[in-house]
Design a protein around this motif. Structure first.
Motif, PDB file in Angstrom:
ATOM      1  N   SER A  45       0.815  -1.221   0.000  1.00 19.89           N
ATOM      2  CA  SER A  45       0.000   0.000   0.000  1.00 19.89           C
ATOM      3  C   SER A  45       0.847   1.269   0.000  1.00 19.89           C
ATOM      4  CB  SER A  45      -0.949   0.014   1.196  1.00 19.89           C
ATOM      5  OG  SER A  45      -0.218   0.062   2.409  1.00 19.89           O
ATOM      6  N   LYS A  46       2.065   1.175   0.495  1.00 21.86           N
ATOM      7  CA  LYS A  46       2.923   2.360   0.552  1.00 21.86           C
ATOM      8  C   LYS A  46       3.343   2.846  -0.829  1.00 21.86           C
ATOM      9  CE  LYS A  46       4.796   0.590   4.832  1.00 21.86           C
ATOM     10  NZ  LYS A  46       4.189  -0.695   4.570  1.00 21.86           N
ATOM     11  N   VAL A  47       3.278   1.987  -1.850  1.00 19.36           N
ATOM     12  CA  VAL A  47       3.684   2.385  -3.195  1.00 19.36           C
ATOM     13  C   VAL A  47       2.482   2.699  -4.089  1.00 19.36           C
ATOM     14  CG1 VAL A  47       5.836   1.063  -3.032  1.00 19.36           C
ATOM     15  CG2 VAL A  47       3.830   0.045  -4.139  1.00 19.36           C
ATOM     16  N   LEU A  48       1.280   2.583  -3.562  1.00 24.08           N
ATOM     17  CA  LEU A  48       0.069   2.859  -4.334  1.00 24.08           C
ATOM     18  C   LEU A  48      -0.452   4.259  -4.026  1.00 24.08           C
ATOM     19  CD1 LEU A  48      -1.775  -0.520  -3.697  1.00 24.08           C
ATOM     20  CD2 LEU A  48      -0.554   0.146  -5.785  1.00 24.08           C
ATOM     21  N   THR A  49      -1.065   4.881  -5.001  1.00 23.09           N
ATOM     22  CA  THR A  49      -1.709   6.165  -4.756  1.00 23.09           C
ATOM     23  C   THR A  49      -2.967   5.922  -3.926  1.00 23.09           C
ATOM     24  OG1 THR A  49      -3.127   6.061  -6.712  1.00 23.09           O
ATOM     25  CG2 THR A  49      -0.917   7.047  -6.995  1.00 23.09           C
ATOM     26  N   GLU A  50      -3.468   6.976  -3.301  1.00 26.39           N
ATOM     27  CA  GLU A  50      -4.698   6.847  -2.512  1.00 26.39           C
ATOM     28  C   GLU A  50      -5.854   6.371  -3.385  1.00 26.39           C
ATOM     29  OE1 GLU A  50      -7.670   9.495   0.321  1.00 26.39           O
ATOM     30  OE2 GLU A  50      -5.790  10.362  -0.373  1.00 26.39           O
ATOM     31  N   THR A  51      -5.957   6.904  -4.581  1.00 19.51           N
ATOM     32  CA  THR A  51      -7.025   6.491  -5.499  1.00 19.51           C
ATOM     33  C   THR A  51      -6.913   5.009  -5.829  1.00 19.51           C
ATOM     34  OG1 THR A  51      -7.126   8.700  -6.461  1.00 19.51           O
ATOM     35  CG2 THR A  51      -8.033   6.896  -7.780  1.00 19.51           C
ATOM     36  N   ARG A  52      -5.701   4.542  -6.122  1.00 21.03           N
ATOM     37  CA  ARG A  52      -5.508   3.119  -6.463  1.00 21.03           C
ATOM     38  C   ARG A  52      -5.798   2.239  -5.254  1.00 21.03           C
ATOM     39  NH1 ARG A  52      -6.683  -0.438  -9.804  1.00 21.03           N
ATOM     40  NH2 ARG A  52      -5.150  -2.046 -10.161  1.00 21.03           N
ATOM     41  N   ARG A  53      -5.393   2.651  -4.057  1.00 23.19           N
ATOM     42  CA  ARG A  53      -5.698   1.877  -2.840  1.00 23.19           C
ATOM     43  C   ARG A  53      -7.197   1.734  -2.671  1.00 23.19           C
ATOM     44  NH1 ARG A  53      -1.546   4.962  -0.527  1.00 23.19           N
ATOM     45  NH2 ARG A  53      -3.067   6.323   0.488  1.00 23.19           N
ATOM     46  N   GLU A  54      -7.939   2.814  -2.884  1.00 21.01           N
ATOM     47  CA  GLU A  54      -9.396   2.763  -2.739  1.00 21.01           C
ATOM     48  C   GLU A  54     -10.029   1.847  -3.780  1.00 21.01           C
ATOM     49  OE1 GLU A  54     -10.716   6.834  -2.774  1.00 21.01           O
ATOM     50  OE2 GLU A  54      -9.719   7.267  -0.864  1.00 21.01           O
ATOM     51  N   GLN A  55      -9.531   1.903  -5.014  1.00 22.82           N
ATOM     52  CA  GLN A  55     -10.041   1.014  -6.064  1.00 22.82           C
ATOM     53  C   GLN A  55      -9.787  -0.449  -5.711  1.00 22.82           C
ATOM     54  OE1 GLN A  55      -7.802   2.543  -9.366  1.00 22.82           O
ATOM     55  NE2 GLN A  55      -9.383   4.043  -9.943  1.00 22.82           N
ATOM     56  N   LEU A  56      -8.572  -0.734  -5.264  1.00 26.01           N
ATOM     57  CA  LEU A  56      -8.230  -2.112  -4.914  1.00 26.01           C
ATOM     58  C   LEU A  56      -8.991  -2.579  -3.679  1.00 26.01           C
ATOM     59  CD1 LEU A  56      -4.413  -2.066  -5.653  1.00 26.01           C
ATOM     60  CD2 LEU A  56      -6.150  -3.443  -6.832  1.00 26.01           C
ATOM     61  N   ALA A  57      -9.207  -1.695  -2.713  1.00 27.36           N
ATOM     62  CA  ALA A  57      -9.972  -2.065  -1.517  1.00 27.36           C
ATOM     63  C   ALA A  57     -11.379  -2.502  -1.906  1.00 27.36           C
ATOM     64  CB  ALA A  57     -10.017  -0.902  -0.532  1.00 27.36           C
ATOM     65  N   GLU A  58     -11.990  -1.777  -2.833  1.00 28.05           N
ATOM     66  CA  GLU A  58     -13.326  -2.155  -3.293  1.00 28.05           C
ATOM     67  C   GLU A  58     -13.305  -3.511  -3.989  1.00 28.05           C
ATOM     68  OE1 GLU A  58     -16.676  -0.529  -6.420  1.00 28.05           O
ATOM     69  OE2 GLU A  58     -15.358   0.928  -5.444  1.00 28.05           O
ATOM     70  N   ARG A  59     -12.325  -3.723  -4.841  1.00 33.36           N
ATOM     71  CA  ARG A  59     -12.220  -5.011  -5.542  1.00 33.36           C
ATOM     72  C   ARG A  59     -11.959  -6.155  -4.561  1.00 33.36           C
ATOM     73  NH1 ARG A  59      -9.086  -4.975 -10.758  1.00 33.36           N
ATOM     74  NH2 ARG A  59     -10.952  -3.868 -11.357  1.00 33.36           N
ATOM     75  N   ILE A  60     -11.115  -5.920  -3.552  1.00 32.97           N
ATOM     76  CA  ILE A  60     -10.844  -6.948  -2.542  1.00 32.97           C
ATOM     77  C   ILE A  60     -12.123  -7.315  -1.805  1.00 32.97           C
ATOM     78  CG2 ILE A  60      -9.700  -7.370  -0.323  1.00 32.97           C
ATOM     79  CD1 ILE A  60      -7.313  -5.690  -1.504  1.00 32.97           C
ATOM     80  N   ARG A  61     -12.892  -6.313  -1.373  1.00 30.95           N
ATOM     81  CA  ARG A  61     -14.149  -6.596  -0.665  1.00 30.95           C
ATOM     82  C   ARG A  61     -15.125  -7.374  -1.546  1.00 30.95           C
ATOM     83  NH1 ARG A  61     -13.004  -1.387   1.402  1.00 30.95           N
ATOM     84  NH2 ARG A  61     -14.303  -0.423  -0.208  1.00 30.95           N
ATOM     85  N   GLU A  62     -15.158  -7.054  -2.834  1.00 34.52           N
ATOM     86  CA  GLU A  62     -16.053  -7.759  -3.755  1.00 34.52           C
ATOM     87  C   GLU A  62     -15.642  -9.212  -3.954  1.00 34.52           C
ATOM     88  OE1 GLU A  62     -17.049  -3.883  -6.578  1.00 34.52           O
ATOM     89  OE2 GLU A  62     -15.746  -5.467  -7.337  1.00 34.52           O
ATOM     90  N   ARG A  63     -14.352  -9.484  -4.022  1.00 33.87           N
ATOM     91  CA  ARG A  63     -13.849 -10.803  -4.384  1.00 33.87           C
ATOM     92  C   ARG A  63     -13.484 -11.680  -3.190  1.00 33.87           C
ATOM     93  NH1 ARG A  63     -10.248 -11.274  -8.322  1.00 33.87           N
ATOM     94  NH2 ARG A  63     -10.505 -13.471  -7.921  1.00 33.87           N
ATOM     95  N   ALA A  64     -13.378 -11.115  -2.015  1.00 32.73           N
ATOM     96  CA  ALA A  64     -12.891 -11.862  -0.850  1.00 32.73           C
ATOM     97  C   ALA A  64     -13.815 -13.020  -0.493  1.00 32.73           C
ATOM     98  CB  ALA A  64     -12.755 -10.931   0.347  1.00 32.73           C
ATOM     99  N   VAL A  65     -13.219 -14.130  -0.143  1.00 33.82           N
ATOM    100  CA  VAL A  65     -13.950 -15.242   0.446  1.00 33.82           C
ATOM    101  C   VAL A  65     -14.440 -14.810   1.822  1.00 33.82           C
ATOM    102  CG1 VAL A  65     -13.721 -17.615   1.306  1.00 33.82           C
ATOM    103  CG2 VAL A  65     -12.597 -16.939  -0.848  1.00 33.82           C
ATOM    104  N   ALA A  66     -13.570 -14.094   2.542  1.00 33.15           N
ATOM    105  CA  ALA A  66     -13.906 -13.538   3.859  1.00 33.15           C
ATOM    106  C   ALA A  66     -12.922 -12.420   4.163  1.00 33.15           C
ATOM    107  CB  ALA A  66     -13.820 -14.612   4.934  1.00 33.15           C
TER     108      ALA A  66
END
Length: 127
Positions: A45-66
């Motif tokens: 996360s330290k190398v990602l922009t805030e916008t990219r972190r937010e995009q990935l956080a949404e994708r992680i929540r959508e795809r996570a098993v838990a």
């Protein structure tokens, strides 16, 4: 302590936020992602922009098993120290998962906070 959730397949990753500044609680997140397909762009996360972190956080929540969060309060940090409070937050996040991982990958140096599970510590670096 006995783990209360049923054992299922999967590897959980767990990491903390808030340990460095010593201001407010320390929070940990645990997530079990499916092995395939991988989520493109995941990185430290330290190398990602805030916008990219937010995009990935949404994708992680959508795809996570838990996924789950755990935290330790300022009072707990003062009582047991920041390192032990971090372990406590990680343990709470893992125990809050809706499904139990068979293995835990911890971004850090110690495994004592996941003693009920097979765990491996590692230090992540951006590549």
């Amino acid at each position: 302590m006995t783990v209360a959730w049923p054992v299922t397949e999967g590897v959980a990753g767990v990491d903390e936020a808030g340990r460095g500044p010593l201001a407010g609680p320390v929070v940990a997140a645990a997530v079990i992602l499916p092995l395939k397909p991988r989520i493109a762009g995941l990185d430290d996360s330290k190398v990602l922009t805030e916008t990219r972190r937010e995009q990935l956080a949404e994708r992680i929540r959508e795809r996570a098993v838990a996924y789950a969060l755990g935290w330790a309060s300022v009072e707990e940090i003062d009582s047991v120290n920041i390192l032990q409070a971090t372990y406590l937050a990680m343990r709470r996040a893992l125990l809050a998962l809706a499904q139990a991982p068979m293995e835990v990958r911890v971004d850090g140096r110690s495994e004592e906070h996941t003693s009920e599970l097979q765990s491996h510590s590692f230090i992540s670096y951006a590549v």
